[in-house]
Design a protein around this motif. Structure first.
Motif, PDB file in Angstrom:
ATOM      1  N   SER A   1       0.830  -1.210   0.000  1.00 24.52           N
ATOM      2  CA  SER A   1       0.000   0.000   0.000  1.00 24.52           C
ATOM      3  C   SER A   1       0.865   1.261   0.000  1.00 24.52           C
ATOM      4  CB  SER A   1      -0.952   0.008   1.202  1.00 24.52           C
ATOM      5  OG  SER A   1      -1.828  -1.089   1.155  1.00 24.52           O
ATOM      6  N   GLY A   2       1.886   1.267  -0.808  1.00 29.43           N
ATOM      7  CA  GLY A   2       2.809   2.397  -0.841  1.00 29.43           C
ATOM      8  C   GLY A   2       2.202   3.623  -1.498  1.00 29.43           C
TER       9      GLY A   2
ATOM     10  N   GLY B   1      -9.324  -5.819   0.175  1.00 33.69           N
ATOM     11  CA  GLY B   1      -8.373  -5.341   1.169  1.00 33.69           C
ATOM     12  C   GLY B   1      -8.450  -3.850   1.409  1.00 33.69           C
ATOM     13  N   VAL B   2      -8.157  -3.466   2.642  1.00 37.85           N
ATOM     14  CA  VAL B   2      -8.034  -2.038   2.961  1.00 37.85           C
ATOM     15  C   VAL B   2      -6.531  -1.747   2.953  1.00 37.85           C
ATOM     16  CG1 VAL B   2      -8.830  -0.177   4.501  1.00 37.85           C
ATOM     17  CG2 VAL B   2     -10.152  -2.278   4.305  1.00 37.85           C
ATOM     18  N   ALA B   3      -5.991  -1.128   3.980  1.00 38.15           N
ATOM     19  CA  ALA B   3      -4.579  -0.740   3.961  1.00 38.15           C
ATOM     20  C   ALA B   3      -3.679  -1.899   4.370  1.00 38.15           C
ATOM     21  CB  ALA B   3      -4.351   0.449   4.888  1.00 38.15           C
ATOM     22  N   HIS B   4      -2.682  -2.183   3.535  1.00 35.41           N
ATOM     23  CA  HIS B   4      -1.648  -3.207   3.727  1.00 35.41           C
ATOM     24  C   HIS B   4      -2.142  -4.464   4.435  1.00 35.41           C
ATOM     25  CE1 HIS B   4      -0.999  -0.872   7.530  1.00 35.41           C
ATOM     26  NE2 HIS B   4      -0.952   0.164   6.728  1.00 35.41           N
ATOM     27  N   TRP B   5      -3.175  -5.069   3.885  1.00 29.35           N
ATOM     28  CA  TRP B   5      -3.708  -6.294   4.474  1.00 29.35           C
ATOM     29  C   TRP B   5      -2.740  -7.457   4.341  1.00 29.35           C
ATOM     30  CZ3 TRP B   5      -9.568  -7.709   4.362  1.00 29.35           C
ATOM     31  CH2 TRP B   5     -10.275  -6.779   5.125  1.00 29.35           C
ATOM     32  N   ASP B   6      -1.833  -7.384   3.390  1.00 30.60           N
ATOM     33  CA  ASP B   6      -0.847  -8.450   3.241  1.00 30.60           C
ATOM     34  C   ASP B   6       0.192  -8.425   4.355  1.00 30.60           C
ATOM     35  OD1 ASP B   6      -0.382  -5.950   1.700  1.00 30.60           O
ATOM     36  OD2 ASP B   6       1.627  -6.769   1.459  1.00 30.60           O
ATOM     37  N   GLU B   7       0.191  -7.383   5.175  1.00 33.22           N
ATOM     38  CA  GLU B   7       1.159  -7.261   6.265  1.00 33.22           C
ATOM     39  C   GLU B   7       0.852  -8.201   7.418  1.00 33.22           C
ATOM     40  OE1 GLU B   7       2.462  -3.936   9.679  1.00 33.22           O
ATOM     41  OE2 GLU B   7       1.310  -3.311   7.925  1.00 33.22           O
ATOM     42  N   PHE B   8      -0.402  -8.502   7.640  1.00 35.81           N
ATOM     43  CA  PHE B   8      -0.822  -9.146   8.873  1.00 35.81           C
ATOM     44  C   PHE B   8      -0.776 -10.664   8.785  1.00 35.81           C
ATOM     45  CE2 PHE B   8      -3.548  -5.282   8.173  1.00 35.81           C
ATOM     46  CZ  PHE B   8      -2.709  -4.432   8.855  1.00 35.81           C
TER      47      PHE B   8
END
Length: 697
Positions: free
Chosen positions: A232-233, A590-597
């Motif tokens: 989400s850059g 996805g909302v913000a940087h969902w791949d982070e979690f």
């Protein structure tokens, strides 16, 4: 010295029930406040590993304590921070002062040698990202690549403080250039302290603003970072980013959106009539500056960005929407987008609901002081001398606001087109949001650029069309900042492959193949229990720009409001390839940087299928980077976009649509990076001769 990492099982006893507390900001608050009481602490064995069982409770406090049980009580390893001596000023050989920069290490999967995954903490206390290191994408990559994962805190945030206060004079070293220097210096010199081989390859990860930093590091230092993951850059910065509110408005549940639009318009009309004090009095904010009060209304709307699949933070927004529309006699027709169907009596009732929610619910989440002072600190600070003059490091809003006012931009005024429906007050203008810069940093006005933040410098180093080898780009279709990133409609190409210009007006057409968001029930029908499937609140398919909102005026007069469109172009509208070593991924739900979690121990939340797929692709890209495999040059761009199902709650109901088209890829020989000498117009932490760049034009 590197701080040793230690794991514990914290057994909390709440109302006779065993609750596992997660190491995050909330846990630290509970510990510091002494509640609930800590019943026992037991080591879990292997350093940094999550415990799989909970020890039997040995005592139980008052049942009243059960009311304080955190909704996100889960178990994580507790990691102590190490510190690294970082120069305050990298650009002056005469300045030898240093500060202690915090970092945390996950070496669960490290075999004594191997790759390093550097996680950039971004614009916040880095303890908020410990879960990213321990169970999220940092741990996921580390496990699959036998890597050591390191989370590093951004200067001036958390406890990585160059000075004991936030006086504006002391913020002069809070720049993107100095920050890039920090990470490069850490990469080059911290190896011995970390027990890392000098030849170890490093991968850098960042989200949001941190994603911009990660992308620039990969572009300018391909020899130091073999790859970058950008989640989400916000690659393209602008002074005003009104699209934030428009994107939320288009994607939130229709009945809630329409209720907010009508309520805000009613409040604006009352202000126009001079009925200011009555409205403020209803909200118990009599002493707050008028425009600061109007800005405070944006707080519950910002809950949109808090939605995460791994916890029920989306419940805040559901709670607000349910409160706003409680006991409203007639709800809007979501399909036709006719918000005029709300009667004036309904609107007055919703404004009263909002006032009740603001005082009875919102203040309990945020305020420890009187209501006007509390909301002044959240809503712009202009009307609060106490907030303006608080230079202590407890005034945690100052660092990022300073960065926004000087370099990063992305302030959030309303849509400047008065013909468009608005989610926030018309009083929240460019002049207002940048007036906050002058008000807050009044002790040194010269620190704020007269011409606004120097966003062009960052855009020259990153921007919509940044094309760098070995870089993964992942965005969420429901992210309010998506139109500052690689999947923005502003990043699409025309037939000549030129950048689409960003104007102050909303686009005049909606791409027919744009990703749409799924229809949902009215907020009052939404469950308040955790969304185990990991879905977010979303709206019906965004209408085209030819649609209109019929908005009732204060006396029942009808006004036409064009519906702005912030749709996402189809994959073949971008001059960017999607390949195994350069994933270009859009999470449709996805909302913000969902791949982070990641899924935490004992959690009832399950990662959505598209998140698991994105994380798998990120891991695969990292493996290719570590093997020395670069981008493919087939010129074929493809994307698999998962369209939301008509109803929420079932991942298997999603349909997958493949989009593939041949687009030109311009390959060029590597060009030198930006000049190494820091100036007012370049970003580069280079020292010595320029290095070969990983960028492609």
């Amino acid at each position: 010295m590197v701080g040793l990492k230690t794991s514990f099982t914290f057994t909390w006893l709440l109302g006779g029930q065993v609750v596992l507390a997660r190491q995050d900001t909330r846990l630290l608050e509970l510990l510091s406040n002494g509640e609930p009481a800590l019943a026992g602490v037991r080591s879990t064995g292997r350093t940094g590993r999550l415990a799989s069982t909970v020890q039997q409770a040995i005592a139980a406090p008052s049942s009243q304590d059960a009311l304080d049980a955190p909704a996100y009580a889960q178990l994580l390893a507790v990691t102590t921070a190490g510190t690294f001596d970082q120069p305050i000023d990298h650009t002056s050989s005469g300045n030898v002062s240093t500060f202690k920069q915090r970092f945390w290490v996950n070496d669960d999967w490290y075999a004594g040698k191997g790759p390093i995954v550097l996680l950039l903490g971004g614009e916040a206390d880095a303890t908020k990202r410990l879960s990213t290191l321990q169970t999220g994408i940092g741990n996921i990559i580390a496990e699959e690549t036998d890597s050591k994962a390191i989370l590093i805190e951004h200067r001036y945030y958390g406890q990585s403080l160059p000075f004991p206060d936030y006086k504006t004079e002391n913020l002069k070293y809070l720049t993107v250039n100095q920050t890039l220097h920090d990470f490069v210096n850490f990469r080059k010199t911290a190896g011995k302290q970390l027990g890392v081989e000098s030849s170890a390859p490093w991968i850098v990860w960042g989200a949001g603003y941190g994603g911009v930093l990660a992308a620039i590091l990969r572009k300018q230092y391909p020899d130091l970072f073999v790859g970058a993951v950008v989640s989400s850059g916000s690659l393209h910065r602008s002074s005003d980013f009104w699209e934030y509110w428009t994107t939320i408005m288009e994607r939130m549940p229709a009945s809630c959106r329409d209720a907010v639009v009508r309520s805000v318009e009613y409040i604006d009309n009352q202000f126009d009539k001079g009925a200011v004090q009555q409205i403020k009095s209803d909200f118990f904010m009599d002493t707050l500056d008028d425009t600061d009060f109007l800005n405070s209304l944006t707080i519950p709307l910002s809950f949109w960005q808090a939605q995460r699949w791994d916890r029920d933070d989306g419940g805040w927004l559901k709670e607000f929407c349910a409160a706003l529309t409680k006991d409203v006699s007639s709800l809007a027709n979501a399909a036709s987008h006719q918000i005029g169907s709300y009667s004036e009596a309904d609107v007055k009732h919703m404004v009263a609901n909002w006032a009740d929610y603001s005082f009875n619910i919102l203040t309990l989440k945020f305020c420890s002081s009187d209501v006007p002072s509390c909301f002044a600190s959240y809503s712009g600070y202009r009307g609060s001398a106490a907030a303006r003059d608080d230079f202590s490091t407890q005034a945690t809003f100052r660092p990022y606001l300073y960065q926004q006012c000087t370099e990063l931009g992305m302030r959030l005024p309303n849509d400047p087109d008065a013909s468009h429906a608005r989610l926030i007050s018309k009083a929240i203008t460019h002049d207002y949001v940048y007036g906050q810069c002058i008000a807050v940093f009044h002790d040194l006005p010269a620190a704020i650029p007269a011409g606004g933040p120097t966003v062009d410098v960052i855009n020259a180093a990153a921007g919509f069309h940044l094309n760098v080898t070995n870089m993964a780009l992942v965005d969420g279709a429901l992210d309010a900042f998506i139109h500052a990133g690689a999947h923005s409609q502003y990043a699409k190409i025309d037939s000549q492959h030129h950048t689409r210009a960003r104007s102050k007006e909303s686009p005049t057409s909606t791409p027919s193949a744009a990703v749409s968001t799924s229809a949902v029930p009215t907020p009052s029908a939404l469950s308040t229990s955790p969304v185990k499937s990991g879905s977010a609140m979303s709206a019906s398919s965004p209408p085209s720009t030819s649609a209109a909102l019929q908005t009732a005026g204060s006396k029942g007069a009808q006004q036409v409001r064009d519906w702005p469109s912030m749709a996402i172009p189809p994959a073949n509208d971008f001059a960017r390839t999607d390949s195994p070593s350069a994933p270009f991924i859009l999470l449709s739900n996805g909302v913000a940087h969902w791949d982070e979690f990641g899924t935490e121990a004992g959690s009832a939340f399950v990662a959505p299928a598209e998140v698991k797929d994105a994380q798998s692709r990120i891991v695969q890209a990292c493996k290719l980077w570590l093997q020395g495999v670069g981008d493919g040059s087939s010129g074929k761009a493809s994307a698999s976009v998962t369209s939301p199902a008509p109803t929420r709650g079932s991942e298997s109901a999603s349909a997958t649509v493949s989009v593939s088209a041949t687009i030109p890829v311009v390959m060029a020989t590597p060009t030198p990076s930006l000049q190494p000498t820091p100036t007012a117009h370049t970003l580069s932490p280079s020292v010595g001769t320029p290095k070969a760049s990983a960028s492609r034009t």
